[in-house]
Design an enzyme around this catalytic site. Structure first.
Site, PDB file in Angstrom:
ATOM      1  N   HIS A 199      -4.321  15.180  -6.973  1.00  0.00           N
ATOM      2  CA  HIS A 199      -3.021  16.204  -7.123  1.00  0.00           C
ATOM      3  C   HIS A 199      -2.915  17.136  -6.138  1.00  0.00           C
ATOM      4  CE1 HIS A 199      -3.530  15.915 -12.038  1.00  0.00           C
ATOM      5  NE2 HIS A 199      -3.064  14.978 -11.326  1.00  0.00           N
ATOM      6  N   GLU A 444       0.870  -7.750  -7.118  1.00  0.00           N
ATOM      7  CA  GLU A 444      -0.367  -6.811  -6.513  1.00  0.00           C
ATOM      8  C   GLU A 444      -1.705  -7.627  -6.414  1.00  0.00           C
ATOM      9  OE1 GLU A 444      -0.308  -3.158  -9.016  1.00  0.00           O
ATOM     10  OE2 GLU A 444       0.238  -4.493 -10.883  1.00  0.00           O
ATOM     11  N   ASP A 468      -2.390  -1.834  -4.362  1.00  0.00           N
ATOM     12  CA  ASP A 468      -3.472  -2.762  -5.147  1.00  0.00           C
ATOM     13  C   ASP A 468      -3.529  -4.102  -4.353  1.00  0.00           C
ATOM     14  OD1 ASP A 468      -4.686  -1.190  -7.056  1.00  0.00           O
ATOM     15  OD2 ASP A 468      -3.209  -1.726  -8.377  1.00  0.00           O
ATOM     16  N   CYS A 515       6.946  -0.976  -3.492  1.00  0.00           N
ATOM     17  CA  CYS A 515       7.027   0.469  -4.183  1.00  0.00           C
ATOM     18  C   CYS A 515       5.556   1.047  -3.692  1.00  0.00           C
ATOM     19  CB  CYS A 515       7.122   0.214  -5.564  1.00  0.00           C
ATOM     20  SG  CYS A 515       5.886  -0.926  -6.532  1.00  0.00           S
TER      21      CYS A 515
END
Length: 584
Positions: A199, A444, A468, A515
């Site tokens: 975060h 991925e 990933d 992405c």
């Protein structure tokens, strides 16, 4: 004082120069003692009162959020409030007090340590870093119990161009605590823990403030009021720099400031290379409220809507699964907000490694277990509910459905059958949806990149999840500090898999996007362009810098060099060649 340099994980670009403001974790000062039987209930009430006080504080923070605050801040405060309501936090420590006679602080830390150990077993970096949320919530409760509070220095003033502003140095810092510094002279963050998806990282990027995380010992080595430099591009922190180094970084800082002002002029400029090739720049979002930021940055649409955030944000109070109507409303809001631009919604990417209930975690190796599409196919009603919600939102604008973690043909076929089933259910209820909604696959897993014909035969588009893909290809967890240095997007095997995927999409005439983090890394923009990538999806804050790279790229000169790079198997040669691409 002696100068030294620390190396960590870069999460938010730019350079900050200022004085260190240290935050000491309350957990370090927790006392351990046994409470007599006759005082147990009083100790229970002391913890209950502290939890209630933190609830009130979080509500006040949420209510007082500035209008220009990043949407992530409000969302994270909601998450912390939900975590605080979870019986694992609000009730389990009370049982420890009653059964073991631990004092309130000891009981809370004991429970948090147990929960943290469960999260340490989670392989997926995004969900493993959610352990920090639990620890941050506990930290707030501990501060109330111990009578300590967040120390925020006064706002600094003066006419000196280089008056010392504040750089927060902490073991970790919560989004709620970040709010306490928002209106002060803070200009950067440094934390011992965290990764690209912590975060602290997400909020730092949203605030566009330089930050470096994963520094391990920064909060112990840096002293209060030390001069420090945060190089957010390199993930480097320099403590007590020499005058020469200070002047060099001040010059770089000034140059970056001018460059950012120039970037703002590119908002409405089409992303077209020097030779006239149009490129689509899309945004990655977590919530519908992120859409205005995407539009402000000039995004052509949303390339990745991480729908699991809607589920994870509700997991702390037992309301683990949002209803179809609740999901639909969130998807609809995003579609409407993007004003006709496409919105790509990734289906639920949770499972054994992303538990909606941490107590249900049983997999020995969760990254290879029941996750993402495997989880959804094992929970067909949950999956159908989400698919219906997404399809209903498609009646309000362009929607694409993105399926994560696919590896097998039967998984693709089962998924497509379930989408048809969801459509049939909506038709029976006379509910509108786009019958031509496109369905794509995340590439991925190396197996997927090596079996592309079965994907392009069945799917409408592909999106490469580089985070990933790199980790699975190299067997490297990039937030494991002992092996993070081995995480390398330029490894020849990774480049081969990405190149194969883009080429397969081109041959089949379907769109291919990236992405993952590579899409927003300007050092890799020309590399991806040379591979044939024409669709990039990234955090909105990265979009204009990537656009600038695209505008200066000449594919006629890049492509031949790219072919030589793809033939190379020597990492040093590849790295040097990629650097050279920046110069042409």
């Amino acid at each position: 004082m002696a100068s030294f340099t620390l190396h960590g994980i870069p999460v938010s670009r730019g350079i900050s120069i200022g004085r260190a403001h240290l935050l000491t974790p309350a957990a370090l000062d927790v006392k351990h003692y046994l409470v007599p039987q006759e005082q147990v209930e009083a100790e229970v009430k002391r913890l209950q009162d502290a939890i209630a006080a933190v609830h009130r504080n979080l509500q006040e923070l949420w209510t007082d959020l500035p209008k220009d605050a990043p949407t992530e801040l409000g969302a994270f405060i909601d998450v912390h409030a939900l975590i605080l309501s979870d019986p694992l936090i609000s009730e389990a420590p009370l049982d420890i007090i009653r059964m073991r006679h631990y004092n309130a602080e000891w009981a809370l830390v004991t429970q948090i340590d147990e929960l943290s150990a469960q999260f340490d077993e989670i392989e997926d970096e995004y969900l493993r870093e959610r352990k920090q949320d639990i620890q941050q919530v506990a930290e707030r409760v501990l501060k109330v119990l111990m009578g300590t509070a967040l120390s925020v220095p006064p706002i600094l003033g003066g006419d000196d161009d280089y008056h010392p502003q504040m750089i927060v140095v902490a073991h970790d810092i919560s989004p709620a605590d970040m709010l306490a510094f928002r209106d002060r002279s803070f200009i950067g963050f440094v934390t011992d823990v965290g990764g690209q998806n912590s975060h602290t990282a997400i909020v730092a990027r949203s605030l566009d403030i330089p930050a470096a995380v994963g520094m391990s010992q920064a909060s112990r080595l840096v002293e209060q009021d030390d001069w420090i430099i945060v190089d957010g591009d390199a993930g480097v922190v320099i403590c007590n720099p020499s005058q020469l180094v200070l002047e060099q970084y001040r010059a770089r800082q000034a140059a970056l400031g001018k460059a950012r002002k120039r970037l703002l002029k590119l908002k409405k400029t089409p992303a077209v290379t020097k030779d006239g090739t149009a490129i689509r720049l899309l945004a990655n979002i977590e919530l519908p409220d992120d859409c205005p930021h995407a539009l402000e940055a000039g995004a052509n649409g949303v390339g990745l809507f991480r729908s699991e955030f809607l589920f994870m944000a509700r997991g702390a109070d037992g309301l683990k699964i949002p209803s179809e109507d609740e999901q639909f409303e969130q998807y609809r809001r995003a579609v409407v907000a993007m004003k006709g631009r496409p919105v790509t919604i990734r289906t639920l990417d949770v499972g054994a490694d992303k538990p909606l209930d941490p107590t249900e975690h049983t997999a020995l190796n969760p990254a290879l277990g029941l996750r993402a599409i495997r989880y959804c196919l094992a929970e067909p009603q949950l999956f159908l509910t989400q698919l219906r919600a997404i399809l209903r939102a498609s009646a309000f604008g362009k929607v694409r459905i993105l399926i994560p973690m696919l590896a097998h043909a039967f998984e693709i076929d089962q998924t497509l059958n379930m989408i048809e089933q969801a459509k049939a259910q909506l038709r029976e209820q006379n509910i509108k949806y786009d019958p031509e909604v496109e369905v794509g696959a995340m590439i991925e897993i190396p197996a997927a990149a090596l079996a592309l014909p079965m994907f392009v035969k069945r799917m409408d588009f592909l999106s490469i999840g580089t985070n990933d893909l790199i980790q699975y290809t190299l067997a490297i967890d990039r937030v494991d500090y002992e092996v993070a240095h081995l995480y390398n997007p330029l490894h020849p095997a990774v480049l081969q898999l990405i190149g194969m995927t883009i080429a397969a999409g081109q041959k089949a005439g379907i769109d291919v996007a990236v992405c993952g983090e590579m899409a927003g890394d300007i050092k890799l923009t020309r590399l991806l362009l040379g591979m044939g990538l024409r669709e990039f999806s990234m955090h909105p804050a990265q979009l204009l810098a990537v656009k600038q790279e695209i505008l200066g790229a000449d594919l006629a000169r890049i492509v031949p060099r790219m072919r030589r790079i793809m033939r190379s198997m020597e990492p040093n040669e590849i790295a040097e060649a990629v650097e050279q691409l920046q110069l042409i």
